[in-house]
Design a protein around this motif. Structure first.
Motif, PDB file in Angstrom:
ATOM      1  N   ASN A   1    -113.050 -40.403   7.700  1.00  0.00           N
ATOM      2  CA  ASN A   1    -112.260 -40.638   6.710  1.00  0.00           C
ATOM      3  C   ASN A   1    -112.311 -41.871   5.960  1.00  0.00           C
ATOM      4  O   ASN A   1    -112.111 -42.168   4.762  1.00  0.00           O
ATOM      5  N   ILE A   2    -112.751 -43.006   6.578  1.00  0.00           N
ATOM      6  CA  ILE A   2    -112.945 -44.181   5.865  1.00  0.00           C
ATOM      7  C   ILE A   2    -114.038 -44.200   4.797  1.00  0.00           C
ATOM      8  O   ILE A   2    -114.241 -44.784   3.814  1.00  0.00           O
ATOM      9  N   SER A   3    -115.425 -43.600   5.397  1.00  0.00           N
ATOM     10  CA  SER A   3    -116.433 -43.567   4.683  1.00  0.00           C
ATOM     11  C   SER A   3    -116.078 -42.705   3.058  1.00  0.00           C
ATOM     12  O   SER A   3    -116.449 -43.029   2.168  1.00  0.00           O
ATOM     13  N   TRP A   4    -115.300 -41.516   3.420  1.00  0.00           N
ATOM     14  CA  TRP A   4    -115.068 -40.521   2.266  1.00  0.00           C
ATOM     15  C   TRP A   4    -114.000 -41.429   1.598  1.00  0.00           C
ATOM     16  O   TRP A   4    -114.292 -41.336   0.348  1.00  0.00           O
ATOM     17  N   ALA A   5    -113.138 -42.253   2.088  1.00  0.00           N
ATOM     18  CA  ALA A   5    -112.167 -42.795   1.351  1.00  0.00           C
ATOM     19  C   ALA A   5    -112.909 -43.865   0.263  1.00  0.00           C
ATOM     20  O   ALA A   5    -112.419 -43.667  -0.871  1.00  0.00           O
ATOM     21  N   PHE A   6    -113.692 -44.531   0.524  1.00  0.00           N
ATOM     22  CA  PHE A   6    -114.098 -45.527  -0.313  1.00  0.00           C
ATOM     23  C   PHE A   6    -115.370 -44.825  -1.264  1.00  0.00           C
ATOM     24  O   PHE A   6    -115.292 -45.169  -2.421  1.00  0.00           O
ATOM     25  N   ALA A   7    -115.926 -43.827  -0.818  1.00  0.00           N
ATOM     26  CA  ALA A   7    -116.853 -43.031  -1.806  1.00  0.00           C
ATOM     27  C   ALA A   7    -115.835 -42.529  -2.662  1.00  0.00           C
ATOM     28  O   ALA A   7    -116.266 -42.320  -3.895  1.00  0.00           O
ATOM     29  N   LYS A   8    -114.898 -41.676  -2.529  1.00  0.00           N
ATOM     30  CA  LYS A   8    -113.807 -41.216  -3.427  1.00  0.00           C
ATOM     31  C   LYS A   8    -113.472 -42.171  -4.390  1.00  0.00           C
ATOM     32  O   LYS A   8    -113.110 -41.936  -5.604  1.00  0.00           O
ATOM     33  N   GLN A   9    -113.558 -43.648  -4.116  1.00  0.00           N
ATOM     34  CA  GLN A   9    -112.941 -44.632  -5.104  1.00  0.00           C
ATOM     35  C   GLN A   9    -113.925 -44.862  -5.818  1.00  0.00           C
ATOM     36  O   GLN A   9    -113.864 -45.899  -6.801  1.00  0.00           O
ATOM     37  N   GLY A  10    -115.047 -44.293  -5.745  1.00  0.00           N
ATOM     38  CA  GLY A  10    -116.270 -44.769  -6.275  1.00  0.00           C
ATOM     39  C   GLY A  10    -117.106 -46.034  -6.021  1.00  0.00           C
ATOM     40  O   GLY A  10    -117.682 -46.695  -6.890  1.00  0.00           O
ATOM     41  N   ASP A  11    -116.785 -46.599  -4.891  1.00  0.00           N
ATOM     42  CA  ASP A  11    -117.282 -47.873  -4.463  1.00  0.00           C
ATOM     43  C   ASP A  11    -117.710 -47.486  -2.875  1.00  0.00           C
ATOM     44  O   ASP A  11    -116.753 -48.072  -1.788  1.00  0.00           O
ATOM     45  N   PRO A  12    -118.695 -46.778  -2.513  1.00  0.00           N
ATOM     46  CA  PRO A  12    -119.024 -46.516  -1.409  1.00  0.00           C
ATOM     47  C   PRO A  12    -119.333 -47.674  -0.217  1.00  0.00           C
ATOM     48  O   PRO A  12    -119.892 -48.639  -0.997  1.00  0.00           O
ATOM     49  N   LEU A  13    -119.160 -47.446   0.953  1.00  0.00           N
ATOM     50  CA  LEU A  13    -119.722 -48.462   1.607  1.00  0.00           C
ATOM     51  C   LEU A  13    -121.173 -48.768   1.862  1.00  0.00           C
ATOM     52  O   LEU A  13    -121.937 -47.935   1.798  1.00  0.00           O
ATOM     53  N   THR A  14    -121.311 -50.173   2.296  1.00  0.00           N
ATOM     54  CA  THR A  14    -122.651 -50.287   2.279  1.00  0.00           C
ATOM     55  C   THR A  14    -122.775 -51.410   3.642  1.00  0.00           C
ATOM     56  O   THR A  14    -124.052 -51.633   4.006  1.00  0.00           O
ATOM     57  N   SER A  15    -121.906 -51.244   4.298  1.00  0.00           N
ATOM     58  CA  SER A  15    -121.866 -52.110   5.544  1.00  0.00           C
ATOM     59  C   SER A  15    -122.861 -51.827   6.633  1.00  0.00           C
ATOM     60  O   SER A  15    -122.450 -50.675   7.069  1.00  0.00           O
ATOM     61  N   PRO A  16    -123.982 -52.458   7.020  1.00  0.00           N
ATOM     62  CA  PRO A  16    -124.682 -52.067   8.162  1.00  0.00           C
ATOM     63  C   PRO A  16    -124.174 -51.884   9.319  1.00  0.00           C
ATOM     64  O   PRO A  16    -124.517 -51.077  10.235  1.00  0.00           O
ATOM     65  N   ALA A  17    -122.936 -52.975   9.636  1.00  0.00           N
ATOM     66  CA  ALA A  17    -122.453 -52.539  10.795  1.00  0.00           C
ATOM     67  C   ALA A  17    -121.570 -51.404  11.038  1.00  0.00           C
ATOM     68  O   ALA A  17    -121.234 -50.427  12.122  1.00  0.00           O
ATOM     69  N   PHE A  18    -121.173 -50.781   9.993  1.00  0.00           N
ATOM     70  CA  PHE A  18    -120.183 -49.575   9.964  1.00  0.00           C
ATOM     71  C   PHE A  18    -121.125 -48.530  10.077  1.00  0.00           C
ATOM     72  O   PHE A  18    -121.067 -47.477  10.941  1.00  0.00           O
ATOM     73  N   PHE A  19    -122.396 -48.407   9.322  1.00  0.00           N
ATOM     74  CA  PHE A  19    -123.170 -47.429   9.421  1.00  0.00           C
ATOM     75  C   PHE A  19    -124.168 -47.255  10.779  1.00  0.00           C
ATOM     76  O   PHE A  19    -124.203 -46.094  11.286  1.00  0.00           O
ATOM     77  N   ARG A  20    -124.213 -48.401  11.423  1.00  0.00           N
ATOM     78  CA  ARG A  20    -124.674 -48.338  12.723  1.00  0.00           C
ATOM     79  C   ARG A  20    -123.686 -47.770  13.587  1.00  0.00           C
ATOM     80  O   ARG A  20    -124.338 -47.090  14.546  1.00  0.00           O
ATOM     81  N   ARG A  21    -122.469 -47.945  13.422  1.00  0.00           N
ATOM     82  CA  ARG A  21    -121.694 -47.106  14.533  1.00  0.00           C
ATOM     83  C   ARG A  21    -121.564 -45.901  13.939  1.00  0.00           C
ATOM     84  O   ARG A  21    -121.381 -44.773  14.957  1.00  0.00           O
TER      85      ARG A  21
END
Length: 514
Positions: free
Chosen positions: A237-257
């Protein structure tokens, strides 16, 4: 027979509180209510329904009492209204619409008398039951604005429940949303991910900007220890929400999880990550695509439509995934897809990758057969599509068909449906644009429907938000709550249970207030 109605409801309340169900006792209480309704106070009724919902009673004979419950709504106090609304969400077959409306209108009479959690639970119940109507908009607005006026007394569960519900109801309350997003932003560091994920999902579902909130959440997602508490649905949900805003996540910590949880995602969550993980330099998007390929046999109709849509939105080019996806849809059976899912699948054909893979001369015979079978299903279901869906399908079909070829005779009923809707001038902006494009491609520039569409556009204000290819289409996949094709379902923000202080048993003298 020697037990009073009050005692009977108190026993059921106590058993439900301990998660113990007794169907004979529930049926006895319901029969008592049917034959001796005057022996039940409003609180007895509230406790009875709360108890039935709490132990997940599904017996239709028990829930038959709902017609009689409506007469007691004028007597109900705020907590009764909230708990009964919460209970109705679990009623098999859905409650009578007039009962839901009575509860909502009763709550809206004096919204300031409702505690924040009570007001939020009522709006949540309306959203969860997918209630529609002008009265719903009025009730939602009154309760939301009442909460906005005392926002400092709302905890983060209230914030999440309300914003999530507004998104599900598609309510137009920008000022309220802005107030709650700014209020939540200052509390992010101490807030559970289930509330934060529900809130960012809601804002992105509504295409509402909440920069302060998203900045605060992004900061938390850079913290390794904080990310370790995320569960699969929250990640998606969080990943989708940021991408939908046009500002996708880039956090290494988040993507490791996100990578660590790869084997634990539900189909719709994988679909959302396919759309939103393209910014990860570690290759998560490709690993998600591989996981989808392996698990396609377990995907349902909504899941398959969601993947097709997200492949399109992410501009993700993977020929093997495309081939497996469309063949799997064909094997699943096009007649098993709902109309809104077929609309999304047809829209997916307009993406460059799908168009080249499915419709070009290089397409495999199996995929070409699948595409043709899909269009056959679409044409055969023409009478089931809403006017909006008919506009989306005709607009897409005229875009992908051979420009020199005449319109397929099977598409004529769709064309007439669109022309009729345009002449009635009741279509939303997006549908009018889609229909106008279709008529133009068919050379019907001087058609009465084309003129009507142009007049409609001139009379409307241009929308402030972008028009995506599926801007007016939502997908309902398996599960209790789904959202647009690009999103994964948001969980109930906190799994709103009955009010945190469960309804108290009635005293021997008079009903207890909340």
């Amino acid at each position: 027979h020697d037990v009073s109605s009050q005692e009977l409801c108190n026993v059921l309340w106590a058993m439900a509180t301990c998660s113990v169900r007794s169907d004979p006792l529930i049926l006895a209480a319901c029969e008592r209510f049917r034959t001796q309704p005057d022996s039940f106070s409003a609180q007895h009724v509230s406790n009875l329904l709360w108890s039935m919902a709490k132990v997940n009673c599904k017996d239709p004979k028990a829930w038959d009492i709902l017609d009689g419950v409506e007469k007691r709504v004028p007597e109900m106090a705020p907590q009764h209204l909230a708990n009964v609304t919460w209970a109705l969400v679990r009623a098999p077959g859905g409650p009578p619409p007039t009962l839901i409306q009575a509860l909502g209108l009763r709550a809206a009479e004096r919204p300031d008398d409702l505690k924040p959690q009570e007001a939020c639970n009522i709006v949540w119940g309306l959203a969860k039951m997918q209630v529609r109507g002008s009265w719903v908009e009025g009730v939602t607005a009154k309760l939301s604005r009442s909460l906005q006026a005392r926002i400092e007394s709302c905890n983060m569960q209230d914030h999440a429940n309300l914003v999530w519900s507004i998104a599900r109801l598609q309510a137009n309350l920008p000022d309220c949303l802005e107030a709650f997003s700014n209020s939540a932003a200052s509390r992010v560091a101490k807030t559970d991910w289930r509330h934060l994920s529900a809130m960012v999902w809601a804002f992105s579902t509504l295409s509402e900007q909440a920069p302060t909130l998203f900045r605060a959440v992004r900061h938390e997602l850079d913290l390794e220890e904080r990310c370790q508490t995320l569960i699969p649905q929250q990640v998606a949900n969080i990943s989708w929400a940021f991408a939908k805003q046009g500002d996708p996540l880039t956090s290494p910590a988040f993507f490791r999880r996100a990578s660590a949880l790869l084997e634990n995602y539900q189909p719709q969550e994988l679909s959302a990550l396919l759309f939103s993980s393209g910014a990860d330099e570690g290759g998560l998007q490709h690993r998600v695509a591989d996981a989808i390929k392996q698990r396609l046999p377990e995907f349902g109709a909504g899941d398959l439509a969601g993947v097709a849509s997200n492949v399109m939105l992410a501009r993700f080019n993977d020929d093997e995934l495309q081939e497996r996806l469309w063949i799997r849809c064909h094997e699943y059976g096009w007649h098993n897809f709902e109309t809104k899912e077929l609309v999304v699948l047809v829209l997916a054909l307009t993406s460059a990758a799908n168009y080249a893979t499915v419709l070009s001369l290089q397409a495999t015979h199996r995929m070409a057969t699948a595409a043709e079978a899909m269009m056959e299903a679409v044409f055969s279901k023409h009478s089931l599509f809403t006017a909006d869906e008919a506009c989306a399908i005709l607009g897409t079909y005229t875009r992908i068909k051979d420009k020199e070829a005449p319109l397929d005779t099977r598409a004529h009923p769709l064309l007439e449906r669109v022309r009729t809707a345009l002449l009635q001038k009741e279509l939303p902006f997006v549908a009018v644009v889609q229909a106008l494009h279709a008529l133009g491609r068919l050379g019907l520039v001087e058609d009465r429907a084309t003129v009507a569409a142009a007049e409609t556009l001139l009379a409307k204000n241009l929308p402030q938000k972008g028009l995506g290819p599926a801007a007016s289409i939502n997908i309902q996949g398996p599960g209790a709550s789904q959202e647009p094709a690009a999103a994964v379902a948001a969980s109930q923000p906190s799994g709103p249970a009955p009010l945190s202080s469960s309804p108290s048993p009635s005293s021997s003298s008079s009903p207890l207030s909340s």
